[in-house]
Design a protein around this motif. Structure first.
Motif, PDB file in Angstrom:
ATOM      1  N   ARG A  80      89.659  82.243  76.204  1.00  0.00           N
ATOM      2  CA  ARG A  80      89.086  83.203  77.226  1.00  0.00           C
ATOM      3  C   ARG A  80      90.035  83.487  78.439  1.00  0.00           C
ATOM      4  NH1 ARG A  80      83.517  82.654  76.836  1.00  0.00           N
ATOM      5  NH2 ARG A  80      82.583  81.148  75.006  1.00  0.00           N
ATOM      6  N   ASN A  81      90.815  82.672  78.807  1.00  0.00           N
ATOM      7  CA  ASN A  81      91.691  82.962  79.897  1.00  0.00           C
ATOM      8  C   ASN A  81      92.531  84.070  79.767  1.00  0.00           C
ATOM      9  OD1 ASN A  81      90.794  80.396  80.699  1.00  0.00           O
ATOM     10  ND2 ASN A  81      92.557  79.270  79.854  1.00  0.00           N
ATOM     11  N   TYR A  82      92.638  84.612  81.031  1.00  0.00           N
ATOM     12  CA  TYR A  82      93.668  85.963  81.201  1.00  0.00           C
ATOM     13  C   TYR A  82      95.168  85.649  80.924  1.00  0.00           C
ATOM     14  CZ  TYR A  82      90.069  88.527  83.685  1.00  0.00           C
ATOM     15  OH  TYR A  82      88.914  89.084  83.860  1.00  0.00           O
ATOM     16  N   GLN A 125      92.823  90.296  78.746  1.00  0.00           N
ATOM     17  CA  GLN A 125      91.863  89.323  78.479  1.00  0.00           C
ATOM     18  C   GLN A 125      90.849  90.197  77.579  1.00  0.00           C
ATOM     19  OE1 GLN A 125      88.261  89.013  79.680  1.00  0.00           O
ATOM     20  NE2 GLN A 125      88.128  86.833  79.564  1.00  0.00           N
TER      21      GLN A 125
END
Length: 309
Positions: free
Chosen positions: A125-127, A224
């Motif tokens: 989920r993180n950039y 993302q």
């Protein structure tokens, strides 16, 4: 004037990317009348792959030439995105080719959700932060600044658009695409392999999406798994603004949308006495979409659907 010029530069840079993505929408719609809402997520996959490739190169070799890094990102992301577009067409869209358009539209939304969730499982989920491998050299135009990356994006997009126009208007494949867009049944009777032509449209559009993804990741510095949703909506707005189904319209619409966003975000604070800020720039895309659909549904360069190419 310097702020105005800077916003023009920023708008043309973003608009060049919007135009590339909008071309993927308009090619598919012009041939089979499908609005492929999963196209923005193909761009997202291209951006995620490009960022992962460059991160791997920097992590393994340290200092990497920008040409090697971007070249490697393109070499990996383009085939993967083309395979993704071809798979979506072959599995999800081809069986619904004669179904009501609403069924294909809902399926496209479902494909978009599937791609997003697969990307989330793969990358998290993180950039992802794109490494700082591009030298921040700039050209001064008055007090405005034009970075070499912005110039490369604009020139690269222009060359790709010219190449696409030559492909469509000067090659046998392009002739088959235009014939299929004109009348699919008659083109089939004249010996055109309709399935091959439609698959080629998805492949070309997905390749453009991969290039756009690399440009976005390198320009904004992040990628993302949800980024394709808003980008896809903006590119769709650009295609509608220019005239969906028309290649020149998609290019014009993308550039205009980028300029509208940039100028709007630059001046909305002054125009509203500080009530709205530059973070409202996404609103302008959808204001444009509503206005165009109300007053000119066919777009600026829109044509009758039977003449679209």
């Amino acid at each position: 004037m310097d702020i105005f010029l800077q916003q023009i530069i920023n708008g043309l840079t973003a608009g060049s990317v919007y135009a590339l993505v909008a071309l993927g929408y308009t090619m598919v719609y012009g041939i089979i009348g499908l609005i492929n809402f999963a196209h923005g997520d193909v761009v997202m996959v291209g951006a995620m792959i490009a960022t992962s490739v460059v991160l791997a190169l920097v992590g393994h070799y340290g200092d990497v030439s920008v040409f090697v890094a971007i070249g490697a990102a393109l070499v990996v992301s383009i085939p993967v995105c083309m395979a993704l577009g071809w798979t979506a067409e072959r599995i999800a869209y081809r069986p619904l080719r004669r179904a009501p358009r609403l069924a294909a539209l809902i399926t496209a939304i479902g494909v978009s959700i599937i791609i997003q969730n697969v990307a989330m499982m793969f990358w998290g989920r993180n950039y992802l932060n794109f490494p700082h491998i591009i030298e921040p050299s700039v050209l001064q135009i008055g007090d405005a600044r034009l970075s070499m990356l912005q110039l490369a994006i604009m020139l690269g997009s222009a060359l790709i658009m010219v190449a696409l126009l030559l492909l469509v208007h000067k090659t046998r494949l392009g002739m088959a695409m235009r014939a299929t867009a004109q009348n699919r049944e008659v083109a089939g009777l004249m010996g055109v392999n309709i399935n091959t032509v439609i698959s080629a449209a998805f492949l070309v559009g997905s390749a453009l999406a991969a290039v756009a993804g690399v440009m976005i990741a390198s320009y904004y510095g992040v990628a993302q798994y949800t980024m394709g949703f808003m980008l896809g909506l903006k590119a769709f707005t650009a295609a509608v603004l220019g005239g969906i189904g028309n290649l020149g319209g998609a290019m014009l619409g993308g550039l205009l949308l980028g300029l509208i966003e940039a100028l709007g975000s630059g001046y909305v604070g002054n125009l509203t006495n500080g009530v709205f800020g530059s973070h409202y720039q996404d609103v302008f895309s959808f204001i444009v979409l509503v206005v165009v659909l109300i007053f000119r549904p066919s777009g600026l360069l829109g044509e009758r659907s039977g003449d679209r190419a």
